[in-house]
Design a protein around this motif. Sequence first.
Motif, short mmCIF file in Angstrom:
data_model
loop_
_atom_site.label_atom_id
_atom_site.label_comp_id
_atom_site.label_asym_id
_atom_site.label_seq_id
_atom_site.Cartn_x
_atom_site.Cartn_y
_atom_site.Cartn_z
N ASP A 88 32.90 16.59 8.90
CA ASP A 88 33.29 16.79 10.21
C ASP A 88 32.47 15.68 11.15
N THR A 141 34.47 16.89 20.33
CA THR A 141 33.83 17.61 21.01
C THR A 141 32.22 17.77 20.84
N ASN A 186 31.24 18.78 17.95
CA ASN A 186 30.97 20.09 17.06
C ASN A 186 31.93 19.83 15.66
N THR A 239 40.26 16.67 17.47
CA THR A 239 40.25 15.82 18.68
C THR A 239 41.38 16.27 19.78
N1 UDP Z 1 36.15 16.40 14.42
C1 UDP Z 1 35.17 17.28 14.60
N2 UDP Z 1 35.05 17.91 15.54
C2 UDP Z 1 35.74 17.34 16.84
C3 UDP Z 1 36.64 16.40 16.64
C4 UDP Z 1 36.75 15.72 15.53
O1 UDP Z 1 34.69 17.78 13.62
O2 UDP Z 1 35.49 18.09 18.04
C5 UDP Z 1 36.34 15.55 13.19
C6 UDP Z 1 37.23 16.53 12.16
O3 UDP Z 1 36.63 16.06 11.05
C7 UDP Z 1 38.38 15.66 12.37
C8 UDP Z 1 38.16 14.17 12.59
O4 UDP Z 1 36.89 14.18 13.41
O5 UDP Z 1 38.98 15.81 11.03
C9 UDP Z 1 38.92 13.38 13.15
O6 UDP Z 1 39.55 14.02 14.39
P1 UDP Z 1 41.08 14.59 14.07
O7 UDP Z 1 41.76 14.92 12.77
O8 UDP Z 1 41.37 15.25 15.46
O9 UDP Z 1 41.75 12.99 14.41
P2 UDP Z 1 43.47 12.75 14.49
O10 UDP Z 1 44.20 13.65 13.68
O11 UDP Z 1 43.85 12.76 15.86
O12 UDP Z 1 43.53 11.29 14.02
#
Ligand code: UDP
Length: 240
Positions: free
Chosen positions: A74, A135, A137, A142
């Motif tokens: 993450d 965040t 965390n 996102t």
């Molecule tokens: N992530 C996280 N905490 C947060 C936001 C994002 O751990 O507060 C990590 C999580 O592993 C996630 C990755 O960042 O899979 C990418 O974000 P996300 O999957 O939300 O991206 P999107 O699907 O919008 O491209």
Amino acid sequence: MPLPAYKRVVLKLSGEALAGNVGYGIDSDVINSISRQIKEIVELGVQVAIVVGGGNIWRGLAGSEKGIDRTTADYMGMLATVMNSLALQDGLEKVNVPTRVQTSIEMRQVAEPYIRRKAVRHLEKNRVIIFAAGTGNPYFSTDTTAALRAAEIEAEVILMAKNKVDGVYSADPSLDSNAEKFESLTFLDVLNKGLGVMDSTASSLCMDNHIPLIVFSIMAEGNIKRAVMGEKIGTIVKGD
Ligand code: UDP
């Protein structure tokens, strides 16, 4: 001239949106198109805060399924969002839109740390703010970041820009030809029907804090402007 429907918005861009048709990494044509679209709404006087995802580079859950410790995976995902944020900042500055990146994990050589009051001050000065590193965390997304920051900065709406769909459907329209597009929904519908709009943490946060969400396609240029002008595009999700 008609006025925008919103004064302060959070624009949520998924990482996938930045990858364009390639599906991985960052497509500079897409960055340029999005930057132009954002410039249009900044020029209308709309205050714009952006939350960028990281899925075009790395997703924590997928990484953990391959054996990397979930928390570590993450954090890697959060770092991916920083790369996307810097690419977008570069694109915006190339079209002369003053932009600041604020990260939820401190990296002062790269960007400012997230400080709510400072973020609001930037918005008041018509600078675009990009919230990077989620965040801060693990186990969050996102989408949740967008909901959280929207509540914190008192944004009136979250504009959720997608590159594969143009709204919320009853099923995945790329797999099911009978999938129906919803014009409007409530967050309870999203939670009860398990619709893949955003994860349940993000949906609950929006519902509890009365933050509406507009899901639309970013692939048609001008759609961000249409959304802030209050035109009916995509799907609107509200509390009631
Ligand atoms: N992530 C996280 N905490 C947060 C936001 C994002 O751990 O507060 C990590 C999580 O592993 C996630 C990755 O960042 O899979 C990418 O974000 P996300 O999957 O939300 O991206 P999107 O699907 O919008 O491209």
